[in-house]
Design a protein around this motif. Structure first.
Motif, PDB file in Angstrom:
ATOM      1  N   ALA A  79     -92.074 -50.348 -31.009  1.00  0.00           N
ATOM      2  CA  ALA A  79     -92.327 -48.975 -31.447  1.00  0.00           C
ATOM      3  C   ALA A  79     -91.322 -48.531 -32.511  1.00  0.00           C
ATOM      4  N   GLY A  80     -90.069 -48.964 -32.384  1.00  0.00           N
ATOM      5  CA  GLY A  80     -89.060 -48.578 -33.365  1.00  0.00           C
ATOM      6  C   GLY A  80     -89.345 -49.142 -34.742  1.00  0.00           C
ATOM      7  N   ALA A  81     -89.800 -50.400 -34.799  1.00  0.00           N
ATOM      8  CA  ALA A  81     -90.126 -51.010 -36.088  1.00  0.00           C
ATOM      9  C   ALA A  81     -91.274 -50.272 -36.764  1.00  0.00           C
ATOM     10  N   VAL A  82     -92.278 -49.905 -35.988  1.00  0.00           N
ATOM     11  CA  VAL A  82     -93.424 -49.187 -36.545  1.00  0.00           C
ATOM     12  C   VAL A  82     -93.003 -47.812 -37.052  1.00  0.00           C
ATOM     13  N   SER A  83     -92.136 -47.144 -36.304  1.00  0.00           N
ATOM     14  CA  SER A  83     -91.682 -45.814 -36.703  1.00  0.00           C
ATOM     15  C   SER A  83     -90.955 -45.847 -38.044  1.00  0.00           C
ATOM     16  N   VAL A  84     -90.108 -46.858 -38.245  1.00  0.00           N
ATOM     17  CA  VAL A  84     -89.394 -46.984 -39.518  1.00  0.00           C
ATOM     18  C   VAL A  84     -90.361 -47.328 -40.643  1.00  0.00           C
ATOM     19  N   LEU A  85     -91.294 -48.235 -40.372  1.00  0.00           N
ATOM     20  CA  LEU A  85     -92.260 -48.631 -41.401  1.00  0.00           C
ATOM     21  C   LEU A  85     -93.076 -47.438 -41.887  1.00  0.00           C
ATOM     22  N   ASP A  86     -93.455 -46.544 -40.991  1.00  0.00           N
ATOM     23  CA  ASP A  86     -94.288 -45.406 -41.376  1.00  0.00           C
ATOM     24  C   ASP A  86     -93.618 -44.551 -42.447  1.00  0.00           C
ATOM     25  N   VAL A  87     -92.330 -44.310 -42.274  1.00  0.00           N
ATOM     26  CA  VAL A  87     -91.613 -43.503 -43.275  1.00  0.00           C
ATOM     27  C   VAL A  87     -91.640 -44.200 -44.630  1.00  0.00           C
ATOM     28  N   ILE A  88     -91.441 -45.521 -44.628  1.00  0.00           N
ATOM     29  CA  ILE A  88     -91.435 -46.281 -45.881  1.00  0.00           C
ATOM     30  C   ILE A  88     -92.803 -46.242 -46.553  1.00  0.00           C
ATOM     31  N   VAL A  89     -93.860 -46.462 -45.765  1.00  0.00           N
ATOM     32  CA  VAL A  89     -95.206 -46.528 -46.334  1.00  0.00           C
ATOM     33  C   VAL A  89     -95.646 -45.167 -46.861  1.00  0.00           C
ATOM     34  N   VAL A  90     -95.450 -44.123 -46.073  1.00  0.00           N
ATOM     35  CA  VAL A  90     -95.883 -42.791 -46.506  1.00  0.00           C
ATOM     36  C   VAL A  90     -95.077 -42.344 -47.724  1.00  0.00           C
ATOM     37  N   ALA A  91     -93.785 -42.639 -47.735  1.00  0.00           N
ATOM     38  CA  ALA A  91     -92.974 -42.286 -48.910  1.00  0.00           C
ATOM     39  C   ALA A  91     -93.444 -43.048 -50.141  1.00  0.00           C
ATOM     40  N   GLY A  92     -93.928 -44.286 -49.939  1.00  0.00           N
ATOM     41  CA  GLY A  92     -94.412 -45.074 -51.067  1.00  0.00           C
ATOM     42  C   GLY A  92     -95.651 -44.504 -51.722  1.00  0.00           C
ATOM     43  N   THR A  93     -96.381 -43.659 -50.998  1.00  0.00           N
ATOM     44  CA  THR A  93     -97.561 -43.031 -51.587  1.00  0.00           C
ATOM     45  C   THR A  93     -97.207 -41.875 -52.508  1.00  0.00           C
ATOM     46  N   GLY A 168     -94.069 -41.497 -33.189  1.00  0.00           N
ATOM     47  CA  GLY A 168     -92.973 -42.284 -33.743  1.00  0.00           C
ATOM     48  C   GLY A 168     -91.589 -41.917 -33.281  1.00  0.00           C
ATOM     49  N   GLY A 169     -91.423 -40.852 -32.558  1.00  0.00           N
ATOM     50  CA  GLY A 169     -90.089 -40.502 -32.061  1.00  0.00           C
ATOM     51  C   GLY A 169     -90.071 -40.208 -30.578  1.00  0.00           C
ATOM     52  N   ALA A 170     -91.225 -39.878 -30.019  1.00  0.00           N
ATOM     53  CA  ALA A 170     -91.290 -39.430 -28.627  1.00  0.00           C
ATOM     54  C   ALA A 170     -90.932 -40.533 -27.641  1.00  0.00           C
ATOM     55  N   PHE A 171     -91.113 -41.795 -28.030  1.00  0.00           N
ATOM     56  CA  PHE A 171     -90.849 -42.870 -27.072  1.00  0.00           C
ATOM     57  C   PHE A 171     -89.357 -43.044 -26.802  1.00  0.00           C
ATOM     58  N   TYR A 172     -88.477 -42.591 -27.716  1.00  0.00           N
ATOM     59  CA  TYR A 172     -87.038 -42.767 -27.522  1.00  0.00           C
ATOM     60  C   TYR A 172     -86.530 -42.047 -26.265  1.00  0.00           C
ATOM     61  N   PRO A 173     -86.736 -40.735 -26.114  1.00  0.00           N
ATOM     62  CA  PRO A 173     -86.261 -40.079 -24.889  1.00  0.00           C
ATOM     63  C   PRO A 173     -87.009 -40.524 -23.640  1.00  0.00           C
ATOM     64  N   LEU A 174     -88.276 -40.910 -23.785  1.00  0.00           N
ATOM     65  CA  LEU A 174     -89.030 -41.381 -22.622  1.00  0.00           C
ATOM     66  C   LEU A 174     -88.439 -42.688 -22.095  1.00  0.00           C
ATOM     67  N   LEU A 175     -88.065 -43.606 -22.990  1.00  0.00           N
ATOM     68  CA  LEU A 175     -87.444 -44.846 -22.552  1.00  0.00           C
ATOM     69  C   LEU A 175     -86.079 -44.592 -21.941  1.00  0.00           C
ATOM     70  N   ALA A 176     -85.345 -43.627 -22.497  1.00  0.00           N
ATOM     71  CA  ALA A 176     -84.043 -43.299 -21.921  1.00  0.00           C
ATOM     72  C   ALA A 176     -84.191 -42.757 -20.503  1.00  0.00           C
ATOM     73  N   SER A 177     -85.200 -41.935 -20.284  1.00  0.00           N
ATOM     74  CA  SER A 177     -85.423 -41.403 -18.937  1.00  0.00           C
ATOM     75  C   SER A 177     -85.876 -42.497 -17.978  1.00  0.00           C
ATOM     76  N   LEU A 178     -86.628 -43.486 -18.488  1.00  0.00           N
ATOM     77  CA  LEU A 178     -87.029 -44.611 -17.649  1.00  0.00           C
ATOM     78  C   LEU A 178     -85.824 -45.433 -17.203  1.00  0.00           C
ATOM     79  N   VAL A 179     -84.860 -45.596 -18.097  1.00  0.00           N
ATOM     80  CA  VAL A 179     -83.640 -46.314 -17.729  1.00  0.00           C
ATOM     81  C   VAL A 179     -82.945 -45.613 -16.570  1.00  0.00           C
TER      82      VAL A 179
END
Length: 254
Positions: A79-93, A168-179
């Motif tokens: 999920a983190g890789a996809v989140s970073v890629l999205d910013v790059i791709v959308v900015a490229g447009t 693209g960002g919501a999974f970060y706190p959810l994974l932290a809470s799962l830990v």
């Protein structure tokens, strides 16, 4: 104008983070709020359905002997890789409004997801987050492939930015809470640091996808859609039998 803008934003971010760090105070060990009855909290059936307690307090070495920790790290990598890629791709447009929307929803989605998980449970919300992220990749892929059709392409680009931003960002706190829920609260910060270190791998994967996107953006985004959907299948198996003799098996409640 881009250079000075980045310098100003860097200065503002540094000042805000330094101020917050100066006033941040960690709570004492085993701290408990005075206005919450511990017995009622522990026996609250509605809370246990959405946020179950860990079977025990795990240390880092114990957590590493389970298969759950690698599974959580795999979720973050994908999920983190996809989140970073999205910013790059959308900015490229060159659609800077869509970029701003993507980044804004990336941050706002985190607080919304945590509140939703308290009401509906981690499994449903995390699945919805990964689903939104995967959907965003498909919409962005179609938008990029049909960029010559400006009206339809622009609409799909904005819709893709909305879906990708929410997921693209919501999974970060959810994974932290799962830990915290899987391994206990006492060493949750240290164990989460191990999981979060997988973001370095996510950055490398995002760089590879971005390289592919230079010549085949649609293919890169479809591959990203598959990566976003993969975490939904990453529920780890029971702990290794040798570790299970000493520690209860851990499974992710997804």
């Amino acid at each position: 104008m881009t250079g000075p803008a980045f310098l100003i934003m860097a200065a503002v971010a540094t000042a805000v983070l330094a101020t917050a760090a100066r006033h941040l105070r960690l709570s004492p060990a085993l701290w408990w709020p005075l206005d919450v009855d511990p017995r009622s909290h522990a026996l609250d059936a509605s809370r246990l359905r959405t946020a179950p307690e860990a079977v025990k307090q795990f240390g880092i070495a114990q957590a590493l002997r389970t298969r759950t920790l690698p599974a959580l790290a795999l979720m973050l990598v994908c999920a983190g890789a996809v989140s970073v890629l999205d910013v790059i791709v959308v900015a490229g447009t060159g659609a800077w409004g869509a970029v701003a929307l993507l980044v804004a929803l990336n941050g706002a989605g985190r607080s919304v997801a945590m509140r939703a998980s308290e009401l509906h449970g981690r499994r449903r919300v995390l699945a919805a987050v990964f689903g939104a992220l995967a959907l965003g990749q498909v919409l962005l892929a179609v938008a990029v492939q049909n960029a010559h059709e400006r009206p339809g392409g622009t609409l799909l680009l904005w819709l893709g930015a909305v879906a990708a931003g929410l997921g693209g960002g919501a999974f970060y706190p959810l994974l932290a809470s799962l830990v915290r829920e899987l391994f206990g609260a006492e060493r949750a910060t240290e164990i989460h640091a191990v999981v979060y270190s997988a973001k370095a791998v996510a950055g490398a994967v995002a760089a590879g996808l971005a390289f592919v996107a230079l010549s085949a953006p649609g293919a890169a985004l479809l591959a990203a859609a598959a990566l976003a959907a993969l975490p939904a299948l990453a529920t780890p198996p029971p702990a290794h039998p040798r570790a299970a003799r000493h520690h209860p098996p851990v499974t992710v409640p997804l």
